[in-house]
Design a protein around this motif. Sequence first.
Motif, PDB file in Angstrom:
ATOM      1  N   GLU A  27      10.924   5.501  -6.141  1.00  0.00           N
ATOM      2  CA  GLU A  27      10.297   4.572  -7.075  1.00  0.00           C
ATOM      3  C   GLU A  27       8.854   4.262  -6.709  1.00  0.00           C
ATOM      4  O   GLU A  27       8.468   4.334  -5.549  1.00  0.00           O
ATOM      5  CB  GLU A  27      11.044   3.226  -7.085  1.00  0.00           C
ATOM      6  N   LEU A  28       8.108   3.895  -7.741  1.00  0.00           N
ATOM      7  CA  LEU A  28       6.791   3.301  -7.568  1.00  0.00           C
ATOM      8  C   LEU A  28       6.958   1.792  -7.699  1.00  0.00           C
ATOM      9  O   LEU A  28       7.994   1.309  -8.157  1.00  0.00           O
ATOM     10  CB  LEU A  28       5.836   3.814  -8.653  1.00  0.00           C
ATOM     11  N   TRP A  29       5.926   1.050  -7.374  1.00  0.00           N
ATOM     12  CA  TRP A  29       6.023  -0.408  -7.497  1.00  0.00           C
ATOM     13  C   TRP A  29       6.222  -0.840  -8.945  1.00  0.00           C
ATOM     14  O   TRP A  29       6.907  -1.824  -9.221  1.00  0.00           O
ATOM     15  CB  TRP A  29       4.792  -1.083  -6.882  1.00  0.00           C
ATOM     16  N   LEU A  30       5.651  -0.101  -9.896  1.00  0.00           N
ATOM     17  CA  LEU A  30       5.856  -0.438 -11.305  1.00  0.00           C
ATOM     18  C   LEU A  30       7.311  -0.249 -11.720  1.00  0.00           C
ATOM     19  O   LEU A  30       7.817  -0.975 -12.584  1.00  0.00           O
ATOM     20  CB  LEU A  30       4.930   0.385 -12.203  1.00  0.00           C
ATOM     21  N   ASP A  31       8.011   0.705 -11.100  1.00  0.00           N
ATOM     22  CA  ASP A  31       9.436   0.901 -11.365  1.00  0.00           C
ATOM     23  C   ASP A  31      10.243  -0.284 -10.834  1.00  0.00           C
ATOM     24  O   ASP A  31      11.165  -0.769 -11.487  1.00  0.00           O
ATOM     25  CB  ASP A  31       9.951   2.187 -10.712  1.00  0.00           C
ATOM     26  N   VAL A  32       9.886  -0.724  -9.631  1.00  0.00           N
ATOM     27  CA  VAL A  32      10.556  -1.881  -9.028  1.00  0.00           C
ATOM     28  C   VAL A  32      10.329  -3.115  -9.905  1.00  0.00           C
ATOM     29  O   VAL A  32      11.255  -3.894 -10.169  1.00  0.00           O
ATOM     30  CB  VAL A  32      10.053  -2.112  -7.589  1.00  0.00           C
ATOM     31  N   GLN A  33       9.099  -3.281 -10.381  1.00  0.00           N
ATOM     32  CA  GLN A  33       8.795  -4.414 -11.253  1.00  0.00           C
ATOM     33  C   GLN A  33       9.610  -4.331 -12.546  1.00  0.00           C
ATOM     34  O   GLN A  33      10.107  -5.347 -13.029  1.00  0.00           O
ATOM     35  CB  GLN A  33       7.301  -4.448 -11.586  1.00  0.00           C
ATOM     36  N   ALA A  34       9.775  -3.137 -13.095  1.00  0.00           N
ATOM     37  CA  ALA A  34      10.557  -2.977 -14.325  1.00  0.00           C
ATOM     38  C   ALA A  34      12.005  -3.413 -14.101  1.00  0.00           C
ATOM     39  O   ALA A  34      12.597  -4.081 -14.962  1.00  0.00           O
ATOM     40  CB  ALA A  34      10.500  -1.530 -14.807  1.00  0.00           C
ATOM     41  N   ARG A  35      12.584  -3.075 -12.945  1.00  0.00           N
ATOM     42  CA  ARG A  35      13.944  -3.534 -12.628  1.00  0.00           C
ATOM     43  C   ARG A  35      14.004  -5.050 -12.550  1.00  0.00           C
ATOM     44  O   ARG A  35      14.925  -5.681 -13.064  1.00  0.00           O
ATOM     45  CB  ARG A  35      14.421  -2.939 -11.301  1.00  0.00           C
ATOM     46  N   ALA A  36      13.002  -5.647 -11.911  1.00  0.00           N
ATOM     47  CA  ALA A  36      12.965  -7.105 -11.783  1.00  0.00           C
ATOM     48  C   ALA A  36      12.796  -7.771 -13.148  1.00  0.00           C
ATOM     49  O   ALA A  36      13.438  -8.791 -13.443  1.00  0.00           O
ATOM     50  CB  ALA A  36      11.844  -7.521 -10.840  1.00  0.00           C
ATOM     51  N   LEU A  37      11.948  -7.212 -13.990  1.00  0.00           N
ATOM     52  CA  LEU A  37      11.750  -7.755 -15.333  1.00  0.00           C
ATOM     53  C   LEU A  37      13.036  -7.668 -16.155  1.00  0.00           C
ATOM     54  O   LEU A  37      13.368  -8.594 -16.897  1.00  0.00           O
ATOM     55  CB  LEU A  37      10.625  -7.002 -16.051  1.00  0.00           C
ATOM     56  N   ASN A  38      13.752  -6.561 -16.016  1.00  0.00           N
ATOM     57  CA  ASN A  38      15.020  -6.414 -16.720  1.00  0.00           C
ATOM     58  C   ASN A  38      16.006  -7.499 -16.281  1.00  0.00           C
ATOM     59  O   ASN A  38      16.681  -8.113 -17.114  1.00  0.00           O
ATOM     60  CB  ASN A  38      15.606  -5.022 -16.480  1.00  0.00           C
ATOM     61  N   GLN A  39      16.075  -7.754 -14.989  1.00  0.00           N
ATOM     62  CA  GLN A  39      16.965  -8.803 -14.492  1.00  0.00           C
ATOM     63  C   GLN A  39      16.513 -10.179 -14.964  1.00  0.00           C
ATOM     64  O   GLN A  39      17.334 -11.032 -15.307  1.00  0.00           O
ATOM     65  CB  GLN A  39      17.047  -8.761 -12.969  1.00  0.00           C
ATOM     66  N   ALA A  40      15.209 -10.402 -14.999  1.00  0.00           N
ATOM     67  CA  ALA A  40      14.682 -11.687 -15.478  1.00  0.00           C
ATOM     68  C   ALA A  40      15.047 -11.893 -16.944  1.00  0.00           C
ATOM     69  O   ALA A  40      15.477 -12.986 -17.344  1.00  0.00           O
ATOM     70  CB  ALA A  40      13.165 -11.734 -15.292  1.00  0.00           C
ATOM     71  N   ALA A  41      14.885 -10.841 -17.747  1.00  0.00           N
ATOM     72  CA  ALA A  41      15.235 -10.940 -19.166  1.00  0.00           C
ATOM     73  C   ALA A  41      16.727 -11.181 -19.345  1.00  0.00           C
ATOM     74  O   ALA A  41      17.132 -11.928 -20.236  1.00  0.00           O
ATOM     75  CB  ALA A  41      14.799  -9.677 -19.897  1.00  0.00           C
ATOM     76  N   THR A  42      17.535 -10.577 -18.493  1.00  0.00           N
ATOM     77  CA  THR A  42      18.980 -10.797 -18.558  1.00  0.00           C
ATOM     78  C   THR A  42      19.308 -12.258 -18.281  1.00  0.00           C
ATOM     79  O   THR A  42      20.152 -12.857 -18.961  1.00  0.00           O
ATOM     80  CB  THR A  42      19.713  -9.871 -17.567  1.00  0.00           C
ATOM     81  N   GLU A  81       0.828  -1.210   0.000  1.00  0.00           N
ATOM     82  CA  GLU A  81       0.000   0.000   0.000  1.00  0.00           C
ATOM     83  C   GLU A  81       0.862   1.260   0.000  1.00  0.00           C
ATOM     84  O   GLU A  81       0.474   2.274  -0.561  1.00  0.00           O
ATOM     85  CB  GLU A  81      -0.940   0.015   1.200  1.00  0.00           C
ATOM     86  N   ARG A  82       2.020   1.197   0.653  1.00  0.00           N
ATOM     87  CA  ARG A  82       2.965   2.305   0.642  1.00  0.00           C
ATOM     88  C   ARG A  82       4.005   2.055  -0.444  1.00  0.00           C
ATOM     89  O   ARG A  82       4.311   0.914  -0.772  1.00  0.00           O
ATOM     90  CB  ARG A  82       3.681   2.422   1.986  1.00  0.00           C
ATOM     91  N   GLN A  83       4.569   3.127  -0.963  1.00  0.00           N
ATOM     92  CA  GLN A  83       5.579   2.997  -2.008  1.00  0.00           C
ATOM     93  C   GLN A  83       6.835   2.327  -1.457  1.00  0.00           C
ATOM     94  O   GLN A  83       7.136   2.447  -0.269  1.00  0.00           O
ATOM     95  CB  GLN A  83       5.909   4.370  -2.600  1.00  0.00           C
TER      96      GLN A  83
END
Length: 135
Positions: free
Chosen positions: A106-121, A99-101
């Motif tokens: 960052e927003l949670w979508l920013d955190v998810q984007a970092r995780a997705l980038n690492q997953a793709a790597t 519920e809190r950032q």
Amino acid sequence: MKKFATVETIRAAINSRRDRSAWNKGVNLYALDLLNDLEERCAYEGREPETREELTAWLLNGAYNWQQYSEGACSLVCDCDIAERLCTPSELKRTHGGERQPNRCELWLDVQARALNQAATRIRRAYVEIQRRTA
């Protein structure tokens, strides 16, 4: 659905990882989600990606980058779902289950984007290794 050898080999490599942190376990879940989408794309195309660049393009599914992919609802959309996937119990408690950032920057979508980038790597590294072995 037809099984594609490269996708299955990458999936086995991701599943064989023995990560201990909540973050790395969450990144692996994103990698498995991306592999499921990649497998659908392979079935649609009737082939596997031929280059690393094509693999990346297929993983992004039309998005320009992982931030756009995340914000475009191509992955998880609820902050609480993102937090549950990537956080430890103490982090979940601190953020009230998402519920809190996550932090001031960052927003949670920013955190998810970092995780997705690492997953793709992780996927790309496994792909390159497979290509190297078969060459």
